[in-house]
Design a protein around this motif. Structure first.
Motif, short mmCIF file in Angstrom:
data_model
loop_
_atom_site.label_atom_id
_atom_site.label_comp_id
_atom_site.label_asym_id
_atom_site.label_seq_id
_atom_site.Cartn_x
_atom_site.Cartn_y
_atom_site.Cartn_z
N TYR A 165 0.83 -1.20 0.00
CA TYR A 165 0.00 0.00 0.00
C TYR A 165 0.87 1.25 0.00
N ASN A 166 0.47 2.23 -0.78
CA ASN A 166 1.18 3.51 -0.84
C ASN A 166 0.61 4.48 0.19
N ASP A 170 3.97 11.63 4.82
CA ASP A 170 5.08 10.95 5.49
C ASP A 170 4.66 10.39 6.84
N ARG A 171 3.36 10.07 6.98
CA ARG A 171 2.90 9.64 8.29
C ARG A 171 1.71 8.71 8.17
N ILE A 172 1.82 7.52 8.77
CA ILE A 172 0.69 6.60 8.87
C ILE A 172 0.93 5.71 10.09
N THR A 173 -0.12 5.47 10.85
CA THR A 173 0.02 4.65 12.05
C THR A 173 -0.26 3.18 11.73
N LEU A 174 0.12 2.32 12.65
CA LEU A 174 -0.12 0.89 12.48
C LEU A 174 -1.61 0.60 12.37
N LEU A 175 -2.41 1.24 13.19
CA LEU A 175 -3.86 1.02 13.15
C LEU A 175 -4.46 1.51 11.83
N GLU A 176 -3.98 2.64 11.34
CA GLU A 176 -4.46 3.14 10.04
C GLU A 176 -4.06 2.18 8.92
N ILE A 178 -3.60 -1.06 9.10
CA ILE A 178 -4.44 -2.26 9.16
C ILE A 178 -5.84 -1.95 8.63
N ALA A 179 -6.37 -0.79 8.99
CA ALA A 179 -7.69 -0.40 8.50
C ALA A 179 -7.68 -0.26 6.98
N LYS A 180 -6.60 0.31 6.44
CA LYS A 180 -6.49 0.48 4.99
C LYS A 180 -6.43 -0.87 4.28
N ALA A 181 -5.88 -1.87 4.98
CA ALA A 181 -5.77 -3.22 4.41
C ALA A 181 -7.06 -4.02 4.60
N GLY A 182 -8.09 -3.42 5.17
CA GLY A 182 -9.37 -4.11 5.32
C GLY A 182 -9.56 -4.81 6.64
N ASP A 183 -8.79 -4.41 7.67
CA ASP A 183 -8.91 -4.97 9.02
C ASP A 183 -8.32 -6.38 9.07
N SER A 218 4.68 2.13 21.16
CA SER A 218 5.63 1.35 20.38
C SER A 218 6.44 2.23 19.42
N PRO A 219 7.74 1.97 19.27
CA PRO A 219 8.53 2.72 18.28
C PRO A 219 8.09 2.43 16.85
N ALA A 220 7.27 1.40 16.67
CA ALA A 220 6.78 1.06 15.34
C ALA A 220 5.31 1.43 15.16
N TYR A 221 4.74 2.21 16.11
CA TYR A 221 3.35 2.63 15.95
C TYR A 221 3.20 3.48 14.71
N TYR A 222 4.17 4.36 14.48
CA TYR A 222 4.21 5.10 13.22
C TYR A 222 5.09 4.32 12.26
N LEU A 223 4.52 3.90 11.15
CA LEU A 223 5.26 3.10 10.20
C LEU A 223 6.28 3.94 9.45
N GLN A 224 7.32 3.26 8.96
CA GLN A 224 8.30 3.89 8.10
C GLN A 224 8.29 3.20 6.75
N GLN A 225 8.99 3.79 5.78
CA GLN A 225 9.00 3.26 4.43
C GLN A 225 9.45 1.80 4.43
N ASN A 226 8.73 1.02 3.63
CA ASN A 226 9.07 -0.39 3.39
C ASN A 226 8.90 -1.28 4.63
N ASP A 227 8.21 -0.81 5.65
CA ASP A 227 7.89 -1.68 6.79
C ASP A 227 6.99 -2.83 6.31
N ILE A 228 7.12 -3.97 6.98
CA ILE A 228 6.25 -5.11 6.71
C ILE A 228 5.38 -5.35 7.95
N VAL A 229 4.08 -5.29 7.77
CA VAL A 229 3.14 -5.58 8.85
C VAL A 229 2.70 -7.04 8.69
N TYR A 230 3.09 -7.87 9.64
CA TYR A 230 2.76 -9.28 9.57
C TYR A 230 1.80 -9.64 10.70
#
Length: 266
Positions: A165-166, A170-176, A178-183, A218-230
């Motif tokens: 997902y694009n 320069d800012r998106i949270t982990l919860l956002e 996941i929501a963008k991916a359809g929960d 969490s230091p990963a609550y705000y995602l960075q470029q090329n992060d993988i959410v598993y």
């Protein structure tokens, strides 16, 4: 006779109810952040923590009161033309999509200023650095530099809406994300949502329990470029056991209902 018919209807209704409950039993609903208390205040971390990495592409625009002075610093925004009144405007094809790529050494090659090291810096820090370099070179007084990522993306895998997902800005949270991916999927482990990130030449895994407010820290609550959410799925063996239990219960319920129906028909 009517009484027997009424009993049959009741038995059939019971069978239908059993089937309906069995079909709904496989769906699971998650409760996120269930340790947050309504009415209580929680501090907000306003810093996104997003920094520039190697191979990032940056859209950089320089502006000032006298637009003509900014032209040499905006060579990647297309051709310019000067009108009769002396004003400058862009013309032709906009090439800003390509942006400035951060090379393997963490540098970009910027017009007039040459190589600038930007790796590990935030967008704000890079903007301030370029502004100071322009002022120190006496090129422009009070320049304004705006920067955006052109390739900010993240990937979702596991028990969620898998895909890449694009991100605009320069800012998106982990919860956002996941929501963008359809929960999360019905087989997701809500307490095992991982963010895999490359930092300092190594990969790190940050694990989160989305039922807890600790996710905000969490230091990963705000995602960075090329992060993988598993999103870790429930084990296959466990899923099989769950289905076997559901199907077994369904068969027993239907069998009991049929026996009751046969008894009524006697």
């Amino acid at each position: 006779m009517m009484r027997k018919f009424g009993n049959i209807v009741k038995v059939l209704a019971a069978v239908a109810a059993v089937l309906l409950m069995a079909s709904c039993g496989s769906s699971r609903k998650f409760v996120y952040l269930n340790d947050m208390v309504p009415g209580e205040s929680y501090p907000i971390n306003v810093e996104s923590g997003t920094v520039v990495h190697v191979n990032d592409r940056l859209d950089i625009k320089v502006s000032c009161k006298n637009l003509e002075l900014a032209v040499p610093f905006n060579t990647q925004t297309g051709a310019y033309q000067v009108s009769t009144d002396g004003s400058v405007k862009t013309a032709g094809v906009d090439l800003a999509e390509k942006g400035y790529r951060v090379d393997a050494d963490g540098n970009i090659v910027f017009p007039i200023l040459g190589k600038i090291n930007v790796e590990g810096k935030s967008i704000k820090e890079v903007s301030e650095l370029i502004e100071s370099m322009i002022e120190e070179g006496n090129y422009i007084k009070d320049p304004e530099v705006s920067i955006e990522f052109l390739n900010f993306k993240y990937t979702v895998l596991g028990a969620a809406g898998a895909g890449t997902y694009n991100v605009e800005g320069d800012r998106i949270t982990l919860l956002e994300a996941i929501a963008k991916a359809g929960d999360l999927g019905t087989n997701a482990r809500v307490n095992r949502v991982q963010v895999i990130r490359e930092e300092d030449g190594v990969r790190k895994v940050y694990e989160h329990d989305l039922r807890s407010k600790d996710v905000f820290e969490s230091p990963a609550y705000y995602l960075q470029q090329n992060d993988i959410v598993y999103v870790v799925p429930k084990y296959k063996k466990k899923d099989t056991e769950d289905r076997a239990f559901q199907y077994g219960s369904l068969v027993l319920s239907v069998f009991a209902s049929i026996c009751s129906l046969l008894w009524v028909l006697k």
